[in-house]
Structures are given as structure tokens and as C-alpha cells.
Design a protein around this motif. Structure first.
Motif, mmCIF file in Angstrom:
data_model
loop_
_atom_site.group_PDB
_atom_site.id
_atom_site.type_symbol
_atom_site.label_atom_id
_atom_site.label_comp_id
_atom_site.label_asym_id
_atom_site.label_seq_id
_atom_site.Cartn_x
_atom_site.Cartn_y
_atom_site.Cartn_z
ATOM 1 N N GLY A 19 0.744 -1.302 0.314
ATOM 2 C CA GLY A 19 0.122 0.176 0.105
ATOM 3 C C GLY A 19 1.119 1.242 -0.346
ATOM 4 O O GLY A 19 0.267 2.301 -0.863
ATOM 5 N N CYS A 20 2.142 1.708 0.446
ATOM 6 C CA CYS A 20 2.708 2.497 0.780
ATOM 7 C C CYS A 20 3.463 2.780 -0.292
ATOM 8 O O CYS A 20 3.664 3.708 -1.170
ATOM 9 C CB CYS A 20 3.496 1.494 1.909
ATOM 10 N N GLN A 30 2.619 1.407 -3.393
ATOM 11 C CA GLN A 30 1.788 2.227 -4.579
ATOM 12 C C GLN A 30 0.640 3.695 -4.488
ATOM 13 O O GLN A 30 1.136 4.525 -4.992
ATOM 14 C CB GLN A 30 0.454 1.861 -3.827
ATOM 15 N N SER A 31 1.015 4.328 -2.941
ATOM 16 C CA SER A 31 0.919 5.799 -2.747
ATOM 17 C C SER A 31 1.763 6.460 -3.531
ATOM 18 O O SER A 31 1.710 7.693 -3.689
ATOM 19 C CB SER A 31 0.112 6.006 -1.243
ATOM 20 N N ALA A 49 2.434 6.835 -7.291
ATOM 21 C CA ALA A 49 1.554 7.843 -7.343
ATOM 22 C C ALA A 49 1.776 8.866 -7.559
ATOM 23 O O ALA A 49 1.441 9.992 -7.624
ATOM 24 C CB ALA A 49 -0.120 7.523 -6.758
ATOM 25 N N LEU A 50 2.381 9.786 -6.160
ATOM 26 C CA LEU A 50 3.241 10.759 -5.448
ATOM 27 C C LEU A 50 3.987 11.130 -6.711
ATOM 28 O O LEU A 50 3.969 11.897 -7.246
ATOM 29 C CB LEU A 50 3.405 10.922 -4.232
ATOM 30 N N SER A 101 5.077 5.646 7.576
ATOM 31 C CA SER A 101 3.967 4.462 6.178
ATOM 32 C C SER A 101 2.500 5.048 6.957
ATOM 33 O O SER A 101 1.770 4.328 6.597
ATOM 34 C CB SER A 101 4.289 2.871 7.289
ATOM 35 N N VAL A 114 -0.231 10.255 5.018
ATOM 36 C CA VAL A 114 -0.790 10.303 4.306
ATOM 37 C C VAL A 114 0.102 10.573 2.775
ATOM 38 O O VAL A 114 1.007 11.605 3.323
ATOM 39 C CB VAL A 114 -2.284 11.038 3.799
ATOM 40 N N ARG A 115 -0.036 10.854 1.812
ATOM 41 C CA ARG A 115 0.961 11.413 1.034
ATOM 42 C C ARG A 115 0.480 12.479 1.064
ATOM 43 O O ARG A 115 2.160 13.467 0.843
ATOM 44 C CB ARG A 115 0.058 10.676 -0.812
#
Length: 500
Positions: free
Chosen positions: A246-247, A249-250, A253-254, A288, A291-292
Motif C-alpha cells: 500500500g505504501c 502504491q501510494s 502515485a505521488l 508508513s 498520508v501522501r
């Protein structure tokens, strides 16, 4: 936040500058007394319900949650200790897993945001955040006894002062003895072979189910490292591989939306862990749990953190020079240290040592050079101790006179432990590889508290019982720890001192 000291100063200055209001000055001391500092005993008693909900020994079958609670308890103990000693503290955010009293198999996570300037309000914040009774604290009205000088620099070989203080809260009471007795008996009764026979199928199923996820994580790591020019991406968090994905993938995207801000990562190591900052090695750490948007804000200002990296080598050299060329190093097994904090710690210690050297000098019994010894500088709340690997662990706030005395008393033992470590690490490395090869393990790791001599004893015993254990370990991921557990991704955890 207005503390008692600042409030007193403000009122005293006001009464001086405004003679008609001289009567206000006498209220300064009275008002400062409203800020109540609980004694160590009162803190222990007030937080007993909390400790019995988060005690790490209650999470033996949940190593991730156990690790989170252990780390948070150390920080909480250090925070409370600083408040009781009237030292300024920075706001901290701690995560805890609480055991359900009704159903022992359930637990919930609570986040404590502490910014109080006195121990009473800090304790109340902890209890209220966890929906625990505050009656005991509410009924405390008598003034606290005069503070006693505590021996902050406990000469423990294994544990920090903050952790020892936390553990002492469980001593000398019936409830604590019951818990310790139950945990001790459970550990003594557990044997490796019966435990493996009962759990190996579960480990295999979890590992198989997690394999596609691990492959995806490897792909994301390689893709991000290649696109951003990273040395590597490290996962240093108690959460499982699902959270890591999840980290990644986030962050992917960032990076796609803000390519310019990613330039600061080129040639560096990116670590997802429990803190955000720049380590003394120059690694970029991202929490972790954030948020982004928070990650992006930090990356825009990484240059401010990088300034400390330029200072650190010179400060390390200064500490070494003032202590007769002692090697300034880091623990063999140590969490990440933020660069800015570390530079300040080195500066504080070198100032103290320089003053001592100029006024009193060093003992005549000292050798002309201390270059064969190793010194680790840690935060002010840390311990003064000799590590199992022979390193001198020194808090930056340690008075120079106390440090000099400690070095004098422990030089012989430090030399012995350093020599043992140098010899054992090679033996450990050979046994480690033999176990991987002969058991056909996917991986073999150990926890930081498993020293080389303990790992040697464990690996030697594993190889001695190879024929009985090979079928269980083949193709598995093995961790040497202090407990038995099957992780969510199928990794097998066994204690280093297992019995067959």
C-alpha cells in the motif's frame, strides 16, 4: 504552551513593571503550583490499568502488535520521566494496541497525542484516550514530595533506563507476578518439534497465499528504484507486506503526480518506517502511517534536514579527538537516528568533554590512545551502559565526570567483549549460511536482541537436529527471536533458546 515557569516569570515581570499591581507577584508562585507533578509511584499506580491492557507479554502470538507496544512504551516512559524531572519535552504521537478485557482474542489500536507539560495531565490524557478510569488521579490533592535525583544513567547491560523504569512498574505487586508466572510457564512448556507439527501447515498456507503479494512488492520496489534513481527501498516497520504494498502504491502515485519533488531522492535510500526525516546516513525516512500529502511536504524541505549531514563528520571527529581518538560509531543493531538530532547530541557531548578535559584532565591510568574502543552517542534519555558487543553507549546529556569514571571502570570488560564479538561474528556468518543451505531455507533472519553468541548457539543446535527438522523448514522463511509465532506472511518465528 504556557508552563509553570513561564507563567511565574510573566507575572513577576508584570508586577515589577506595573507597581500598582504588585499584589499579582505573590500569586505567581501560587499559580505555578496548580501544575501538578505526580511522583513515580503515583504515575505507576495511575497507569496500572493501562499497562495491563498493553503489556507486550499479552501479545505473544501477535509479534507486530507486540513490537509496536514495546517501542511505544519505551517512548512513553522516557516522556513521563522527562516531565517528572522538569525537562522540556516535544509533542509526541504514540500508537498502542489494547487488549479487550471481554474477549482476549480482540484488540484495538489507540493513538496518543501527548503535548502536556506536566505528568498529571499526561497521565490523564493516556487514561482518557483509552477509556480507562481516572478516579485515582482525580483524588490526588496533596502536594508531591520533593523530587529525588534518579539515577538516569543505569549501568544496564541489556536495557535502556526508560525501559527499566517501565518494567519496574510491574515489580512487587501480585498482578505482575501472576502475569510473569503465566508467561514464563507458557514459554517453558513449549517445545519446538510439537509446535512445528501443529503450526507448519498454517505457515505453508500463509506463505503460499502471500507469494503473489511479495512478488508484486519486489516489482514495485524495482520499478520505483529505477525510475527515481534510488539505491534501494527498505521496509522498516512492524506492519506486514500488505501494508508495504500500500505504501509503495501510494508513493508511486505521488511520484507520478510530482516528478520535480522526487529529484531529491536520486542516489539515496528510501525507508518506510515509523518516523519521517533524514537519517545520519542520509537515508530519507517516510512514516508508513502518514498520508501522501505529508510525504510531499517533507520532500519539498529535505534540504533543511540535509544541512546537518555536513556537520556530523566534523562533530564525530571532535568527540573522537577530545577522547583520545576513540572510535565514534553506531550500535551494531540500532533504529534510525535523525541527522539533525544526532548533530545536536554530538555537539552537546563534545562541549561537556572539552570543559572537563580543560579543568580536570583524564585519569593517569588511561592509555595514551583509546582508538581500540568504540563509543556510541545516543539521545539524552538513553542509558549509560556497556553493550553486549563491547561498545560504550553514552547519552548526550551524560556529565563528563560520570562518563570518565564509567570508561575507567569498564575498559577491560569492553576490550574482552569487543574481541569476542570480532571472533563470533565470523563464526555466526558461517553457521548462518550453513543453516540456509542445509535446511534449504528461503531466508534466515534474527531480531536485533539476538547477539552473535546466542545466534551461534541456536544455529549449532539446529544443525545438530537437522534430520528431525529439515522437513519442517525446507522452503520456509525463518526468524530467530525470543518467542514462537507464525507471521501473517508465513514466516516462522522461534526463540533462540528453543527446546526440541
Amino acid at each position: 504552551m504556557l508552563t509553570s515557569a513561564s507563567l511565574t516569570t510573566c507575572l513577576t515581570r508584570f508586577s515589577y513593571e506595573h507597581p500598582r499591581n504588585l499584589s499579582l507577584g505573590k500569586y505567581a508562585t501560587r499559580i505555578s503550583n496548580f501544575i501538578r507533578y505526580l511522583s513515580s509511584g503515583e504515575v505507576s499506580t495511575a497507569l496500572r490499568p493501562f499497562y495491563f491492557s498493553v503489556h507486550p507479554d499479552l501479545f505473544g502470538q501477535h509479534p507486530n502488535e507486540r513490537t509496536v507496544n514495546e517501542n511505544s512504551l519505551k517512548q512513553l516512559s522516557s516522556y513521563l520521566e522527562s516531565l517528572q524531572q522538569r525537562r522540556s519535552v516535544r509533542p509526541i504521537s504514540l500508537k498502542f494496541y489494547l487488549r479487550s478485557q471481554a474477549d482476549k482474542g480482540l484488540f484495538r489500536m489507540v493513538t496518543l497525542n501527548l503535548r502536556e507539560s506536566d505528568s498529571r495531565n499526561a497521565v490523564l490524557r493516556v487514561l482518557k484516550s483509552c477509556n480507562l478510569p481516572t478516579t485515582y488521579v482525580d483524588n490526588i490533592t496533596s502536594p508531591p514530595p520533593p523530587p529525588k535525583k534518579s539515577d538516569t544513567f543505569t549501568r544496564s547491560q541489556n536495557k535502556s533506563a526508560a525501559w527499566e523504569k517501565y518494567e519496574s512498574m510491574f515489580k512487587d505487586n501480585d498482578d505482575a507476578q501472576i502475569i510473569r508466572g503465566m508467561v514464563r510457564k507458557a514459554k517453558e512448556d513449549e517445545c519446538l518439534l510439537p509446535w512445528l507439527e501443529k503450526n507448519i501447515k498454517d505457515a505453508a498456507e500463509k506463505q503460499a497465499a502471500c507469494y503473489p503479494l511479495q512478488e508484486e512488492v519486489k516489482r514495485l520496489q524495482m520499478e520505483l528504484a529505477l525510475n527515481l534513481g534510488l539505491k534501494e527501498i527498505i521496509w522498516d516497520c512492524g506492519w506486514n507486506v500488505t501494508h508495504f504494498r500500500g505504501c509503495l502504491q501510494s508513493f508511486q502515485a505521488l511520484a507520478r503526480d510530482h516528478p520535480e519533488q522526487m529529484q531529491v531522492l536520486k542516489g539515496r535510500t528510501l525507508v518506510f518506517g515509523s518516523d519521517t526525516g533524514v537519517s545520519w546516513k542520509g537515508n530519507v525516512l517516510l512514516s508508513s502511517g502518514e498520508v501522501r500529502h505529508n510525504w510531499l511536504d517533507f520532500l519539498k524541505n529535505v534540504w533543511q534536514q540535509d544541512a546537518a549531514l555536513v556537520v556530523i563528520p566534523a562533530m564525530q571527529k571532535a568527540v573522537s579527538r577530545v577522547l583520545r581518538d576513540i572510535k565514534v560509531v553506531h550500535r551494531k543493531f540500532q533504529p534510525y537516528i535523525m541527522a539533525r538530532n544526532y548533530a545536536n547530541q554530538l555537539r552537546h557531548l563534545v562541549t561537556s568533554l572539552s570543559d572537563h578535559q580543560g579543568s580536570r584532565g583524564y585519569p593517569k591510568s588511561w592509555p595514551k590512545s583509546l582508538e581500540k574502543f568504540e563509543l556510541v552517542v545516543e539521545p539524552e534519555a538513553g542509558p549509560l551502559m556497556l553493550s553486549p558487543t563491547g561498545q560504550f553507549i553514552v547519552p548526550s546529556s551524560c556529565p563528563a565526570s560520570l562518563l570518565v569514571s564509567f570508561l575507567s571502570e569498564n575498559m577491560s570488560e569492553a576490550e574482552r567483549l569487543l574481541n569476542n564479538y570480532k571472533m563470533n561474528k565470523h563464526v555466526e556468518r558461517d553457521l548462518h549460511q550453513r543453516c540456509i543451505d542445509e535446511f534449504k531455507l528461503v531466508s534466515l533472519h534474527k531480531e536485533d536482541n539476538v547477539t552473535p553468541d546466542l545466534m551461534i548457539a541456536c544455529c549449532t543446535k539446529l544443525l545438530e537436529h537437522k534430520h528431525q527438522l529439515s522437513a519442517c523448514f525446507e522452503g520456509r522463511c525463518l526468524w530467530i527471536t525470543s518467542y514462537y509465532s507464525i507471521m501473517s506472511d508465513g514466516q516462522i518465528c522461534i526463540p533462540w533458546n528453543w527446546k526440541l
